[in-house]
Design a protein around this motif. Structure first.
Motif, PDB file in Angstrom:
ATOM      1  N   ARG A  26       0.832  -1.216   0.000  1.00  0.00           N
ATOM      2  CA  ARG A  26       0.000   0.000   0.000  1.00  0.00           C
ATOM      3  C   ARG A  26       0.863   1.262   0.000  1.00  0.00           C
ATOM      4  N   PHE A  27       1.951   1.250   0.800  1.00  0.00           N
ATOM      5  CA  PHE A  27       2.860   2.415   0.781  1.00  0.00           C
ATOM      6  C   PHE A  27       3.269   2.713  -0.672  1.00  0.00           C
ATOM      7  N   VAL A  28       3.618   1.646  -1.383  1.00  0.00           N
ATOM      8  CA  VAL A  28       4.124   1.813  -2.754  1.00  0.00           C
ATOM      9  C   VAL A  28       3.000   2.276  -3.693  1.00  0.00           C
ATOM     10  N   LEU A  29       1.825   1.654  -3.577  1.00  0.00           N
ATOM     11  CA  LEU A  29       0.685   2.068  -4.417  1.00  0.00           C
ATOM     12  C   LEU A  29       0.367   3.549  -4.188  1.00  0.00           C
ATOM     13  N   GLU A  30       0.382   3.947  -2.923  1.00  0.00           N
ATOM     14  CA  GLU A  30       0.051   5.344  -2.593  1.00  0.00           C
ATOM     15  C   GLU A  30       1.148   6.292  -3.078  1.00  0.00           C
ATOM     16  N   GLU A  31       2.396   5.895  -2.883  1.00  0.00           N
ATOM     17  CA  GLU A  31       3.498   6.755  -3.315  1.00  0.00           C
ATOM     18  C   GLU A  31       3.466   6.949  -4.835  1.00  0.00           C
ATOM     19  N   LEU A  32       3.135   5.871  -5.543  1.00  0.00           N
ATOM     20  CA  LEU A  32       3.098   5.940  -7.014  1.00  0.00           C
ATOM     21  C   LEU A  32       1.784   6.517  -7.537  1.00  0.00           C
ATOM     22  N   GLU A  33       0.847   6.763  -6.610  1.00  0.00           N
ATOM     23  CA  GLU A  33      -0.479   7.304  -6.964  1.00  0.00           C
ATOM     24  C   GLU A  33      -1.163   6.463  -8.030  1.00  0.00           C
ATOM     25  N   LEU A  34      -1.128   5.150  -7.809  1.00  0.00           N
ATOM     26  CA  LEU A  34      -1.770   4.230  -8.741  1.00  0.00           C
ATOM     27  C   LEU A  34      -3.217   3.997  -8.316  1.00  0.00           C
ATOM     28  N   ALA A  35      -4.076   3.802  -9.293  1.00  0.00           N
ATOM     29  CA  ALA A  35      -5.471   3.482  -8.996  1.00  0.00           C
ATOM     30  C   ALA A  35      -5.550   2.050  -8.498  1.00  0.00           C
ATOM     31  N   PHE A 174      10.496   1.371   1.696  1.00  0.00           N
ATOM     32  CA  PHE A 174       9.185   1.101   2.300  1.00  0.00           C
ATOM     33  C   PHE A 174       9.163  -0.260   2.996  1.00  0.00           C
ATOM     34  N   TYR A 175       9.831  -1.225   2.377  1.00  0.00           N
ATOM     35  CA  TYR A 175       9.817  -2.583   2.963  1.00  0.00           C
ATOM     36  C   TYR A 175      10.597  -2.576   4.285  1.00  0.00           C
ATOM     37  N   LEU A 176      11.769  -1.940   4.281  1.00  0.00           N
ATOM     38  CA  LEU A 176      12.553  -1.828   5.509  1.00  0.00           C
ATOM     39  C   LEU A 176      11.733  -1.125   6.602  1.00  0.00           C
ATOM     40  N   ALA A 177      11.077  -0.036   6.225  1.00  0.00           N
ATOM     41  CA  ALA A 177      10.331   0.761   7.207  1.00  0.00           C
ATOM     42  C   ALA A 177       9.214  -0.063   7.850  1.00  0.00           C
ATOM     43  N   ALA A 178       8.502  -0.837   7.048  1.00  0.00           N
ATOM     44  CA  ALA A 178       7.405  -1.635   7.611  1.00  0.00           C
ATOM     45  C   ALA A 178       7.960  -2.713   8.545  1.00  0.00           C
ATOM     46  N   CYS A 179       9.070  -3.326   8.169  1.00  0.00           N
ATOM     47  CA  CYS A 179       9.674  -4.344   9.052  1.00  0.00           C
ATOM     48  C   CYS A 179      10.073  -3.709  10.385  1.00  0.00           C
ATOM     49  N   GLN A 208       8.021   8.638   7.877  1.00  0.00           N
ATOM     50  CA  GLN A 208       6.649   8.585   8.385  1.00  0.00           C
ATOM     51  C   GLN A 208       5.892   9.905   8.175  1.00  0.00           C
ATOM     52  N   GLU A 209       6.598  10.929   7.730  1.00  0.00           N
ATOM     53  CA  GLU A 209       5.929  12.199   7.420  1.00  0.00           C
ATOM     54  C   GLU A 209       5.382  12.225   6.002  1.00  0.00           C
ATOM     55  N   ARG A 210       5.751  11.268   5.172  1.00  0.00           N
ATOM     56  CA  ARG A 210       5.304  11.293   3.771  1.00  0.00           C
ATOM     57  C   ARG A 210       3.791  11.049   3.691  1.00  0.00           C
ATOM     58  N   ALA A 211       3.165  11.749   2.751  1.00  0.00           N
ATOM     59  CA  ALA A 211       1.717  11.619   2.588  1.00  0.00           C
ATOM     60  C   ALA A 211       1.340  10.169   2.286  1.00  0.00           C
ATOM     61  N   SER A 212       2.149   9.486   1.502  1.00  0.00           N
ATOM     62  CA  SER A 212       1.819   8.097   1.126  1.00  0.00           C
ATOM     63  C   SER A 212       1.751   7.206   2.360  1.00  0.00           C
ATOM     64  N   VAL A 213       2.644   7.438   3.303  1.00  0.00           N
ATOM     65  CA  VAL A 213       2.681   6.622   4.531  1.00  0.00           C
ATOM     66  C   VAL A 213       1.470   6.974   5.403  1.00  0.00           C
ATOM     67  N   ARG A 214       1.182   8.265   5.507  1.00  0.00           N
ATOM     68  CA  ARG A 214       0.048   8.674   6.347  1.00  0.00           C
ATOM     69  C   ARG A 214      -1.287   8.194   5.770  1.00  0.00           C
ATOM     70  N   HIS A 215      -1.443   8.283   4.452  1.00  0.00           N
ATOM     71  CA  HIS A 215      -2.696   7.805   3.835  1.00  0.00           C
ATOM     72  C   HIS A 215      -2.849   6.303   4.015  1.00  0.00           C
ATOM     73  N   SER A 216      -1.742   5.584   3.853  1.00  0.00           N
ATOM     74  CA  SER A 216      -1.791   4.120   4.000  1.00  0.00           C
ATOM     75  C   SER A 216      -2.224   3.762   5.413  1.00  0.00           C
ATOM     76  N   ALA A 217      -1.651   4.473   6.379  1.00  0.00           N
ATOM     77  CA  ALA A 217      -1.963   4.186   7.782  1.00  0.00           C
ATOM     78  C   ALA A 217      -3.445   4.423   8.053  1.00  0.00           C
ATOM     79  N   GLU A 218      -3.951   5.541   7.547  1.00  0.00           N
ATOM     80  CA  GLU A 218      -5.380   5.845   7.744  1.00  0.00           C
ATOM     81  C   GLU A 218      -6.247   4.721   7.207  1.00  0.00           C
ATOM     82  N   ARG A 219      -5.890   4.256   6.027  1.00  0.00           N
ATOM     83  CA  ARG A 219      -6.672   3.221   5.346  1.00  0.00           C
ATOM     84  C   ARG A 219      -6.649   1.896   6.124  1.00  0.00           C
TER      85      ARG A 219
END
Ligand code: GSH
Length: 242
Positions: A26-35, A174-179, A208-219
Motif C-alpha cells: 500500500r505504501f508503494v501504491l500510494e506513493e506511485l499514486e496508482l489506482a 518502504f519494505y525496511l520501514a514496515a519491518c 513517516q511524514e510522507r503523505a503516502s505513509v500517512r494515507h496508507s496508515a489511515e486506510r
C-alpha cells in the motif's frame, strides 16, 4: 479507493488485512499514486485460508495483488512492489542501471532474511512446542533481527542516511520501514527497541511524514506514529497475527 493513474489503465486489486505485509504494498501504491481497489480479509475468521483466497495464493498468505494486465495473481511482497515500481518507472533503478544490483540485493535481503526472521518471531509456535522453547526461539531470532537492523543502519549511513540505496528512493525503503514498525510492536512482550540504530531512527522519522505513509496508515486504521515508536493498532490482535 479510486484514483486515476497515468501509467496503468486497468485496475489493481490489493487483498489486505490491517497492519499485515500488505502495508508495504500500500505504501508503494500510494506513493506511485496508482489506482487500486482494496479487499479486506478477516484474519480472525481465517478468511485467508478459505478456498476462494487460496485460489489466489495457495499458501493463504497476505498480501495478494491482482493486476488485470498480468496472467496470474501475484504474491510475495518483494515481488509485488518491484513489479509496481517497474510498471510505473519509479521507485526502482531501471534494469540496466548501475544501481539496479544494489536494489535487488537489499530487497531480497529484507524479504528473505529480515522479514523471514520476523515471521519466526511472530509465528513461533509453528516451529517449536511449549512456552519455554518458544521464548528461547523468539529471543534468539530477535537477536538476529537486531543484527539485520545494524547492517541496514550501516548501509543507510554509507549513503547519507536518507535512503537505503544512496540518493535513490526505492521500494526497499518502504519494505525496511514496515519491518521496523512490526519489530517495534510484535509480538507483545518482545517489542524491539531500535534506538541504537541512529540512522535507521532518522530514516523512519523522515519517512513517516510522507503523505503516502500517512494515507496508507489511515486506510489500515493505524493511528499515531506509523514507523518510529508506533502505537499498537486498535484492532483485534488475532486479526493481525492470526
Ligand atoms: N513471504 C510473504 C510473507 C507474507 C506474510 O507474512 N503474511 C502474513 C501477514 S503479515 C500472513 O499472511 N500471515 C498468515 C499466516 O502466516 O498464516 C510475503 O512477503 O508476502
Amino acid at each position: 479507493m479510486e484514483r486515476r493513474s497515468p501509467v496503468m489503465s486497468k485496475p489493481l486489486k490489493l487483498f489486505y488485512s490491517p497492519d499485515s505485509a500488505n502495508l508495504v504494498v500500500r505504501f508503494v501504491l500510494e506513493e506511485l499514486e496508482l489506482a487500486y481497489e482494496d479487499v479486506l480479509l478477516d484474519r480472525s475468521s481465517r478468511e485467508h485460508m478459505k478456498p476462494e483466497y487460496r485460489a489466489l495464493n495457495p499458501q493463504g498468505l497476505i498480501p495478494v495483488l491482482v493486476d488485470a494486465e498480468q496472467d496470474a495473481p501475484m504474491f510475495e511482497t518483494g515481488a509485488i512492489i518491484l513489479h509496481l515500481a517497474d510498471r510505473a518507472g519509479r521507485l526502482a533503478p531501471a534494469p540496466n542501471s548501475p544501481s539496479r544490483g544494489s536494489l535487488l540485493k537489499w530487497l531480497f535481503y529484507i524479504s528473505n532474511t529480515l522479514h523471514a526472521d520476523l515471521r519466526v518471531a511472530f509465528y513461533v509456535h509453528r516451529y517449536v512446542e511449549g512456552e519455554k522453547d518458544a521464548d528461547t526461539l523468539r529471543k534468539s531470532v530477535l537477536r538476529r533481527v537486531q543484527s539485520h537492523f545494524a547492517l541496514l543502519d550501516a548501509e543507510l549511513a554509507k549513503g547519507g542516511g536518507k535512503y537505503l540505496i544512496a540518493e535513490t528512493f526505492t521500494v526497499a525503503d518502504f519494505y525496511l520501514a514496515a519491518c521496523a514498525r512490526w519489530a517495534q510492536l510484535y509480538p507483545t512482550g518482545y517489542e524491539q527497541d531500535l534506538s541504537q540504530h541512529r540512522h535507521l531512527v532518522a530514516f523512519l522519522k523522515a519517512l513517516q511524514e510522507r503523505a503516502s505513509v500517512r494515507h496508507s496508515a489511515e486506510r489500515e486504521s493505524i493511528k499515531g506514529n506509523v514507523l518510529l515508536h508506533p502505537k499498537m493498532p486498535e484492532t483485534d490482535l488475532a486479526a493481525v497475527l492470526g
